[in-house]
Design a protein around this motif. Structure first.
Motif, PDB file in Angstrom:
ATOM      1  N   GLU A   1      51.653   7.065  38.745  1.00 36.00           N
ATOM      2  CA  GLU A   1      50.243   7.393  38.980  1.00 36.00           C
ATOM      3  C   GLU A   1      49.329   6.338  38.368  1.00 36.00           C
ATOM      4  O   GLU A   1      48.280   6.006  38.938  1.00 36.00           O
ATOM      5  N   PHE A   2      49.715   5.809  37.211  1.00 40.00           N
ATOM      6  CA  PHE A   2      48.925   4.775  36.566  1.00 40.00           C
ATOM      7  C   PHE A   2      48.836   3.521  37.431  1.00 40.00           C
ATOM      8  O   PHE A   2      47.782   2.883  37.526  1.00 40.00           O
ATOM      9  N   GLU A   3      49.929   3.176  38.106  1.00 37.09           N
ATOM     10  CA  GLU A   3      49.965   1.948  38.900  1.00 37.09           C
ATOM     11  C   GLU A   3      49.322   2.110  40.273  1.00 37.09           C
ATOM     12  O   GLU A   3      49.135   1.122  40.984  1.00 37.09           O
ATOM     13  N   CYS A   4      48.979   3.343  40.636  1.00 40.75           N
ATOM     14  CA  CYS A   4      48.294   3.580  41.911  1.00 40.75           C
ATOM     15  C   CYS A   4      46.793   3.376  41.690  1.00 40.75           C
ATOM     16  O   CYS A   4      46.157   4.119  40.944  1.00 40.75           O
ATOM     17  N   GLU A   5      46.246   2.365  42.317  1.00 38.48           N
ATOM     18  CA  GLU A   5      44.873   1.934  42.033  1.00 38.48           C
ATOM     19  C   GLU A   5      43.855   2.562  42.979  1.00 38.48           C
ATOM     20  O   GLU A   5      44.101   2.733  44.169  1.00 38.48           O
ATOM     21  N   THR A   6      42.701   2.910  42.406  1.00 35.93           N
ATOM     22  CA  THR A   6      41.546   3.297  43.196  1.00 35.93           C
ATOM     23  C   THR A   6      40.344   2.540  42.617  1.00 35.93           C
ATOM     24  O   THR A   6      40.515   1.627  41.815  1.00 35.93           O
ATOM     25  N   LYS A   7      39.143   2.896  43.023  1.00 35.27           N
ATOM     26  CA  LYS A   7      37.964   2.154  42.582  1.00 35.27           C
ATOM     27  C   LYS A   7      36.948   3.083  41.923  1.00 35.27           C
ATOM     28  O   LYS A   7      36.831   4.255  42.266  1.00 35.27           O
ATOM     29  N   GLY A   8      36.220   2.546  40.964  1.00 35.51           N
ATOM     30  CA  GLY A   8      35.126   3.254  40.323  1.00 35.51           C
ATOM     31  C   GLY A   8      33.925   2.340  40.222  1.00 35.51           C
ATOM     32  O   GLY A   8      34.067   1.105  40.201  1.00 35.51           O
ATOM     33  N   VAL A   9      32.751   2.919  40.163  1.00 38.16           N
ATOM     34  CA  VAL A   9      31.512   2.132  40.076  1.00 38.16           C
ATOM     35  C   VAL A   9      31.022   2.123  38.643  1.00 38.16           C
ATOM     36  O   VAL A   9      30.879   3.176  38.009  1.00 38.16           O
ATOM     37  N   PHE A  10      30.761   0.917  38.146  1.00 40.78           N
ATOM     38  CA  PHE A  10      30.263   0.747  36.781  1.00 40.78           C
ATOM     39  C   PHE A  10      29.126  -0.268  36.817  1.00 40.78           C
ATOM     40  O   PHE A  10      29.333  -1.426  37.177  1.00 40.78           O
ATOM     41  N   GLU A  11      27.925   0.198  36.485  1.00 40.95           N
ATOM     42  CA  GLU A  11      26.733  -0.655  36.466  1.00 40.95           C
ATOM     43  C   GLU A  11      26.537  -1.418  37.782  1.00 40.95           C
ATOM     44  O   GLU A  11      26.196  -2.607  37.809  1.00 40.95           O
ATOM     45  N   GLY A  12      26.733  -0.700  38.895  1.00 37.34           N
ATOM     46  CA  GLY A  12      26.466  -1.273  40.202  1.00 37.34           C
ATOM     47  C   GLY A  12      27.579  -2.133  40.775  1.00 37.34           C
ATOM     48  O   GLY A  12      27.418  -2.716  41.851  1.00 37.34           O
ATOM     49  N   HIS A  13      28.719  -2.210  40.085  1.00 36.00           N
ATOM     50  CA  HIS A  13      29.843  -3.021  40.550  1.00 36.00           C
ATOM     51  C   HIS A  13      31.094  -2.161  40.661  1.00 36.00           C
ATOM     52  O   HIS A  13      31.284  -1.235  39.884  1.00 36.00           O
ATOM     53  N   GLU A  14      31.951  -2.481  41.630  1.00 36.14           N
ATOM     54  CA  GLU A  14      33.224  -1.778  41.774  1.00 36.14           C
ATOM     55  C   GLU A  14      34.283  -2.420  40.892  1.00 36.14           C
ATOM     56  O   GLU A  14      34.429  -3.644  40.853  1.00 36.14           O
ATOM     57  N   PHE A  15      35.038  -1.565  40.190  1.00 39.86           N
ATOM     58  CA  PHE A  15      36.132  -2.026  39.350  1.00 39.86           C
ATOM     59  C   PHE A  15      37.349  -1.140  39.585  1.00 39.86           C
ATOM     60  O   PHE A  15      37.216   0.034  39.955  1.00 39.86           O
ATOM     61  N   PRO A  16      38.547  -1.670  39.358  1.00 45.12           N
ATOM     62  CA  PRO A  16      39.761  -0.867  39.545  1.00 45.12           C
ATOM     63  C   PRO A  16      39.924   0.189  38.458  1.00 45.12           C
ATOM     64  O   PRO A  16      39.648  -0.067  37.282  1.00 45.12           O
TER      65      PRO A  16
END
Length: 264
Positions: A213-228
């Motif tokens: 589950e840790f190695e399965c990546e999705t995206k989150g928004v932080f200060e207007g930028h997408e990060f894994p």
């Protein structure tokens, strides 16, 4: 030197994170937001309002690859126990154009982004607990070795540092850090079914995740930028903060107690 405002501090740190992301994308290195930064991305889509730092993590093999190859287009510098230019059992990327004057630690640096290695953990939860307890013991020794003498929440904590610091420095903070690293790497990441931030794992068994589950990546928004971010972010945040969407009481909304300056 000019003192930076809190908003300016956050902007400098965000720029470091963007630099790290750019390098990791170009070099196929995995990293994820973690800790309070991941919580900020989920709950606030940016910094937790009273927070003033950024945390990311990397699987141990990716962490080593990053430290061996990182070069910044913006003059940032990687520091770590692995590189022998810092004595903590984790890493950070520092902006040398800034200076942080901490009120609680002698470990002065520029503004930074923390990078924590993710190591393998055993399936037995009692073994996991024992690993985190050992690391926590050595981490406390490390922190006391860097603490400013005469500081602390109680009179005992303030004065014990006058006794502890000389002994810990005689023993060697690098040596303490090496012991933490050895404990963390006892179960190789590549062979483990469970993983977690161990060297700086402040939340004990709550840090543990299933590697798949840790190695399965999705995206989150932080200060207007997408990060894994890792797919098990919900169970991870519950393990660290319990009801993580609920704001803590005001007395527990703490920062790093630092003043930061930019060199003119």
């Amino acid at each position: 030197m000019r003192k930076l405002t809190t908003d300016e501090i956050k902007k400098y740190e965000l720029n470091i994170l963007l630099d790290i992301q750019s390098f990791c994308v170009k070099n196929s290195i995995k990293f994820y937001l973690c800790g309070g930064t991941l919580l900020g991305a989920i709950r606030h889509h940016g910094f937790i309002p009273w927070d003033d730092d950024i945390d990311i993590c990397m699987p141990r093999p990716e962490y080593i690859k990053f430290l061996q190859t990182y070069q910044s287009a913006n003059g940032y510098i990687a520091k770590s126990n692995f590189l022998k230019n810092w004595d903590a059992p984790c890493a950070k990327v520092v902006d040398p154009s800034t200076l942080v004057d901490s009120q609680i630690s002698e470990n002065e640096t520029g503004l930074w982004v923390d990078i924590f290695p993710v190591d393998g953990l055993p399936s037995d939860i009692d073994e996991v607990s024992a690993i985190y307890k050992k690391c926590n013991f050595y981490r406390k020794l490390y922190w006391n070795g860097h603490a400013i003498s005469g500081t602390g929440r109680t009179r005992f904590h303030r004065y014990i540092k006058y006794l502890l610091k000389p002994l810990l420095n005689l023993y060697g903070l690098q040596r303490i850090s090496n012991q933490i690293e050895a404990i963390a790497q006892k179960h190789p990441y590549e062979n483990a079914d469970y993983v977690g931030i161990v060297t700086w794992g402040l939340y004990g068994i709550g840090e543990r995740m299933k590697k798949q589950e840790f190695e399965c990546e999705t995206k989150g928004v932080f200060e207007g930028h997408e990060f894994p971010i890792f797919s098990c972010w919900d169970s991870y945040l519950h393990g660290l903060y319990n009801d993580y969407m609920k704001l803590p009481p005001k007395e527990k909304r703490k920062t790093h107690s630092m003043n930061a300056y930019v060199k003119l």
